[in-house]
Scaffold this motif. Structure first.
Motif, PDB file in Angstrom:
ATOM      1  N   TYR A  99     -20.490  10.909  31.056  1.00  0.00           N
ATOM      2  CA  TYR A  99     -19.121  11.154  30.634  1.00  0.00           C
ATOM      3  C   TYR A  99     -19.059  11.485  29.152  1.00  0.00           C
ATOM      4  CZ  TYR A  99     -18.345   8.854  35.043  1.00  0.00           C
ATOM      5  OH  TYR A  99     -18.368   8.536  36.383  1.00  0.00           O
ATOM      6  N   GLY A 108     -11.453  11.079  29.681  1.00  0.00           N
ATOM      7  CA  GLY A 108     -12.673  11.807  29.371  1.00  0.00           C
ATOM      8  C   GLY A 108     -13.028  12.662  30.577  1.00  0.00           C
ATOM      9  N   THR A 114     -19.020  12.984  19.275  1.00  0.00           N
ATOM     10  CA  THR A 114     -18.338  12.689  20.529  1.00  0.00           C
ATOM     11  C   THR A 114     -18.597  11.244  20.933  1.00  0.00           C
ATOM     12  OG1 THR A 114     -17.978  13.490  22.784  1.00  0.00           O
ATOM     13  CG2 THR A 114     -20.263  13.295  22.076  1.00  0.00           C
ATOM     14  N   TRP A 115     -17.820  10.800  21.884  1.00  0.00           N
ATOM     15  CA  TRP A 115     -18.137   9.589  22.629  1.00  0.00           C
ATOM     16  C   TRP A 115     -18.862  10.042  23.889  1.00  0.00           C
ATOM     17  CZ3 TRP A 115     -17.683   4.636  21.173  1.00  0.00           C
ATOM     18  CH2 TRP A 115     -16.881   4.349  20.068  1.00  0.00           C
ATOM     19  N   TRP A 161     -20.867   3.297  26.624  1.00  0.00           N
ATOM     20  CA  TRP A 161     -20.259   4.283  25.745  1.00  0.00           C
ATOM     21  C   TRP A 161     -20.874   4.161  24.352  1.00  0.00           C
ATOM     22  CZ3 TRP A 161     -17.394   8.317  26.969  1.00  0.00           C
ATOM     23  CH2 TRP A 161     -16.655   8.312  28.140  1.00  0.00           C
ATOM     24  N   ASP A 188     -15.994  12.089  25.863  1.00  0.00           N
ATOM     25  CA  ASP A 188     -14.617  11.941  25.423  1.00  0.00           C
ATOM     26  C   ASP A 188     -14.560  12.295  23.946  1.00  0.00           C
ATOM     27  OD1 ASP A 188     -11.914  11.310  25.483  1.00  0.00           O
ATOM     28  OD2 ASP A 188     -12.234   9.145  25.456  1.00  0.00           O
ATOM     29  N   GLU A 189     -13.469  12.922  23.531  1.00  0.00           N
ATOM     30  CA  GLU A 189     -13.193  13.186  22.128  1.00  0.00           C
ATOM     31  C   GLU A 189     -14.304  13.967  21.422  1.00  0.00           C
ATOM     32  OE1 GLU A 189     -10.262  12.289  20.429  1.00  0.00           O
ATOM     33  OE2 GLU A 189      -9.544  11.789  22.425  1.00  0.00           O
ATOM     34  N   TRP A 246     -11.720  14.587  35.608  1.00  0.00           N
ATOM     35  CA  TRP A 246     -11.123  13.671  34.643  1.00  0.00           C
ATOM     36  C   TRP A 246     -11.402  12.224  35.052  1.00  0.00           C
ATOM     37  CZ3 TRP A 246      -9.697  15.423  30.117  1.00  0.00           C
ATOM     38  CH2 TRP A 246      -9.346  16.764  29.994  1.00  0.00           C
ATOM     39  N   SER A 247     -11.692  11.396  34.061  1.00  0.00           N
ATOM     40  CA  SER A 247     -12.037  10.002  34.295  1.00  0.00           C
ATOM     41  C   SER A 247     -11.585   9.198  33.079  1.00  0.00           C
ATOM     42  CB  SER A 247     -13.550   9.882  34.481  1.00  0.00           C
ATOM     43  OG  SER A 247     -13.926   8.552  34.690  1.00  0.00           O
ATOM     44  N   ASN A 248     -11.591   7.895  33.182  1.00  0.00           N
ATOM     45  CA  ASN A 248     -11.264   7.078  32.026  1.00  0.00           C
ATOM     46  C   ASN A 248     -12.283   7.307  30.932  1.00  0.00           C
ATOM     47  OD1 ASN A 248      -8.988   5.887  33.158  1.00  0.00           O
ATOM     48  ND2 ASN A 248     -10.199   4.278  34.129  1.00  0.00           N
ATOM     49  N   GLY A 249     -11.778   7.551  29.733  1.00  0.00           N
ATOM     50  CA  GLY A 249     -12.631   7.724  28.560  1.00  0.00           C
ATOM     51  C   GLY A 249     -12.470   6.560  27.619  1.00  0.00           C
TER      52      GLY A 249
END
Length: 186
Positions: A181, A35, A63-64, A119, A183-184, A27-30
């Motif tokens: 990475y 994310g 996705t991101w 991103w 996210d979403e 897990w990491s900042n998304g």
């Protein structure tokens, strides 16, 4: 918050374990909250067969995504090797982003956009009712802008049947692993 699984909040309920990531799923900042990071070696998420994506004429996957650097791999989708059956999009190590829906013969569109470590929101929109015109059947969007794709092969009118083959985040089932990475995923 469950740190050992990826939780699907859609009606499909595809809650999945992270593979080769230890107990915390990297897990990491998304972009929105948390994310997941991929090391480019062997990390991935297996969402199961997801057979609902087979034999259909319309779908959107988005996705991101942030690569670890230029020419890093990032991949999301479902793919079977021999005979090839794919529903996948993938920023790849050659600097291109591939948007691919095929049914036994190779068919995909590529663009050179997003080959950096920022991103980006990436979306693949497939509408087989527009076949056989590739540009109307398969569209790729990066950061909300439709990309001009260069096509190889003819995109089919329906997705292939690859029953039992999983939908992955972080690998393409052919040996490529994501380095970056996500996210979403939707």
């Amino acid at each position: 918050t469950n740190k050992t699984k990826v939780v699907d909040v859609s009606s499909y309920n595809r809650t999945s374990n992270c593979a080769n990531m230890g107990v915390t799923c990297n897990w990491s900042n998304g972009v929105y909250g948390m994310g997941i990071g991929f090391d480019g070696t062997n990390d991935f998420i297996d969402l199961g067969a997801f057979d609902e994506l087979e034999g259909i004429s319309k779908l959107t996957i988005m996705t991101w995504m942030r690569r670890n650097g230029a020419n890093s791999i990032g991949t999301i989708g479902k793919q079977r090797q021999g005979p090839l059956a794919s529903i996948i999009f993938s920023p790849w190590s050659d600097g291109l982003t591939y948007f691919q829906v095929d049914d036994g013969t190779t068919a995909y569109g590529t663009t050179t956009s997003s080959n950096d470590a920022n991103w980006h929101h990436i979306a693949m929109v497939y509408d087989g009712t527009q076949s056989p015109t590739n540009a109307n059947t398969l569209k790729g969007y990066i950061d909300g802008v439709q990309q001009t794709l260069t096509f190889t092969g003819t995109v089919p009118a329906t997705t292939a049947t690859a029953a039992g083959f999983p939908f992955y985040i972080g690998t393409d089932n052919g040996g490529g692993y994501a380095s970056g990475y996500v996210d979403e995923v939707r």
